[in-house]
Scaffold this motif. Structure first.
Motif, short mmCIF file in Angstrom:
data_model
loop_
_atom_site.label_atom_id
_atom_site.label_comp_id
_atom_site.label_asym_id
_atom_site.label_seq_id
_atom_site.Cartn_x
_atom_site.Cartn_y
_atom_site.Cartn_z
N PRO A 1 76.59 -59.97 29.83
CA PRO A 1 76.45 -58.62 29.24
C PRO A 1 76.58 -58.71 27.73
CG PRO A 1 77.93 -58.57 31.13
CD PRO A 1 77.67 -60.01 30.88
N GLY A 2 75.70 -57.99 27.05
CA GLY A 2 75.71 -57.98 25.59
C GLY A 2 74.88 -59.06 24.96
N SER A 3 74.33 -59.99 25.78
CA SER A 3 73.48 -61.04 25.22
C SER A 3 72.13 -60.43 24.79
CB SER A 3 73.27 -62.15 26.24
OG SER A 3 72.62 -61.64 27.39
N LYS A 4 71.38 -61.22 24.00
CA LYS A 4 70.12 -60.71 23.46
C LYS A 4 69.10 -60.38 24.55
CE LYS A 4 66.73 -61.61 19.89
NZ LYS A 4 65.61 -61.10 20.65
N PRO A 5 68.87 -61.21 25.55
CA PRO A 5 67.91 -60.82 26.59
C PRO A 5 68.29 -59.52 27.27
CG PRO A 5 68.36 -63.15 26.73
CD PRO A 5 69.33 -62.61 25.75
N VAL A 6 69.59 -59.33 27.53
CA VAL A 6 70.01 -58.09 28.18
C VAL A 6 69.79 -56.91 27.24
CG1 VAL A 6 71.98 -56.86 29.15
CG2 VAL A 6 71.66 -59.29 29.64
N THR A 7 70.15 -57.13 25.96
CA THR A 7 69.99 -56.03 24.98
C THR A 7 68.52 -55.66 24.83
OG1 THR A 7 71.93 -56.84 23.79
CG2 THR A 7 70.48 -55.33 22.63
#
Length: 467
Positions: free
Chosen positions: A297-303
């Motif tokens: 959660p909070g990583s670039k792909p998720v964002t």
């Protein structure tokens, strides 16, 4: 001094040598006069403003004279005088300077403001100095020569002067006017009345939607049926729009809360762009779920996946808001149109009871229009007859015609540079000689024995040589 010279001088006769000596005594006067004339000629040729001259010719034909008395035995035909008198030619010439003729030239070419009398009179006075009219010898032709600083101006103003003069000449000689003016007024009056009644009739038929009085009732009922049909069509469209509006509002709420659209079959059929957006949103939901399961959660792909998902939701909500606004406007417009149609239906139904009165109004307008048309055609024929009669009468005085229209001057008439340069030298020489003679004649000095005898009337006894 020899005896022959003494006898010659004592006799008071001038020799060729004495005459030549005059110019040696006054050579400065000769040079100054000669050079001054040459310089003046050059200034006249190259510094003077150009003047263009246009020429035209008028042909004065013999006047047609109508016999005063018509008797049975007399010849009642028009008589033609063979010759044109000098009085007629001079009249043609003098009328060119008329203020009424020149005023037309001032007016047509904007030479002065017509509301300022002093400037108009000044322009007329200037025009009088710009042209010259004179009859040609042994002919019935009057030549008009017009000068102006511009070639176009000379030609155009002379053309205007000719046309204004012809009209003025005919008016002056004709004297009396015929009945054409009266018939013109009557034709204009009844023509205006005819047009007015035609417009009233067309407006009445348009307002009542009539083809003929007999079909008036059927037309009115047909109007009511058409309005009712149109009203039903709009009501059906409004109902369908309200249903789509309800579905769109539901889809809008779902996108805002649940995150998916849930389009109905009707929305899919009417809004294909929204269908594509729904597919894109479904794919972005899958991408978001995949990213959340595969990455922290909070990583670039998720964002990025969440951001793309939110952007698509915003686009869908914006598109749905736009469609909802359009449907609301269509609904308001449809309600207004239904109200307008209902008003028209009520009015048409109310007019059914006025059919007989409307028929009477139409019949009255048609009758008045027919009378106006009859009078208009009658006075039109009378006016044409009066025009033909007046033209025949006018031809008795139209004995002045334009033989040659003015042409565009190719070169200025003044200054004539070649002529001035050719005449400059002989004129300068002649004036210089005259100046020398006058200067010598006014000089009281005695330069020769002949001067003593010619000026003092005394006998010459002798001379002394210079020491």
């Amino acid at each position: 001094m020899d005896s022959s010279t003494s006898n010659r001088r004592e006799g008071g006769k001038l020799t060729f040598r004495d005459i030549v000596a005059i110019f040696f005594y006054t050579k400065r006067v000769f040079v100054f006069t000669f050079v001054g004339v040459i310089i003046g000629a050059l200034l006249l040729a190259f510094v003077s403003p150009s003047t263009y001259t246009a020429k035209a010719r008028l042909l004065v034909k013999p006047r047609i004279e109508k016999p005063v008395v018509f008797d049975e035995g007399a010849d009642s035909r028009f008589n033609v005088v063979d010759n044109v008198s000098d009085q007629t030619l001079n009249t043609v010439v003098h009328l060119f300077s008329s203020a009424d003729v020149l005023r037309e030239v001032v007016k047509m070419h904007n030479l002065a403001p017509m509301d300022n009398d002093s400037e108009v009179l000044e322009a007329i006075s200037e025009l009088r100095g710009q042209f010259r009219a004179e009859p040609l010898a042994t002919s019935n032709i009057v030549e008009i020569i017009y000068s102006a600083p511009d070639a176009d101006q000379a030609r155009d103003q002379l053309n205007t002067l000719l046309d204004a003069y012809i009209d003025y000449y005919i008016e002056v000689n004709q004297g009396l006017k015929g009945s054409l003016e009266f018939f013109d007024e009557q034709v204009a009056l009844f023509r205006e009345r005819y047009i007015q009644l035609s417009n009233e009739l067309a407006a009445a038929r348009k307002n009542l939607n009539l083809a003929s009085p007999e079909l008036q009732a059927d037309n009115m009922l047909a109007v009511v049926r058409n309005l009712e049909t149109r009203k039903a069509e709009i009501a059906s469209q409004l109902k369908s729009s309200k249903e789509r509006l309800s579905f769109l509002q539901g889809a809008y709420n779902k996108v805002g809360t649940a995150g998916y659209v849930g389009l109905t079959t009707e929305l899919r059929q009417n809004y294909p762009a929204l269908v594509e957006m729904e597919r894109s949103l479904a794919q972005l939901i899958i991408n978001k779920q995949t990213a959340e399961s595969n990455f922290q959660p909070g990583s670039k792909p998720v964002t990025d996946a969440v951001e793309q998902y939110n952007n698509m939701r915003g686009q869908i909500r914006g598109y749905i808001r736009q469609v909802i606004g359009k449907l609301q406007l269509e609904g308001e417009s449809g309600e207004e149109e239904i109200q307008s149609l209902q008003d028209s239906i009520d009015m048409a139904q109310a007019n059914v009871g006025q059919l007989s009165a409307d028929t009477v109004i139409l019949q009255r307008i048609e009758f008045e229009r027919g009378v106006a048309e009859k009078n208009y055609r009658l006075y039109e024929d009378k006016r044409e007859a009066a025009r033909i009669s007046e033209e025949k009468n006018r031809s008795q005085f139209a004995n002045v015609t334009i033989a040659n229209r003015p042409l565009m001057p190719n070169s200025p008439s003044f200054p004539n540079i070649p002529l001035i340069l050719i005449l400059a030298i002989p004129v300068a020489l002649l004036l210089a000689l005259v100046a020398c003679i006058l200067s010598y004649s006014s000089d009281q000095a005695l330069r020769s024995p002949a001067d003593v005898q010619s000026r003092t009337r005394l006998r010459l006894l002798g001379t002394l040589d210079a020491v």
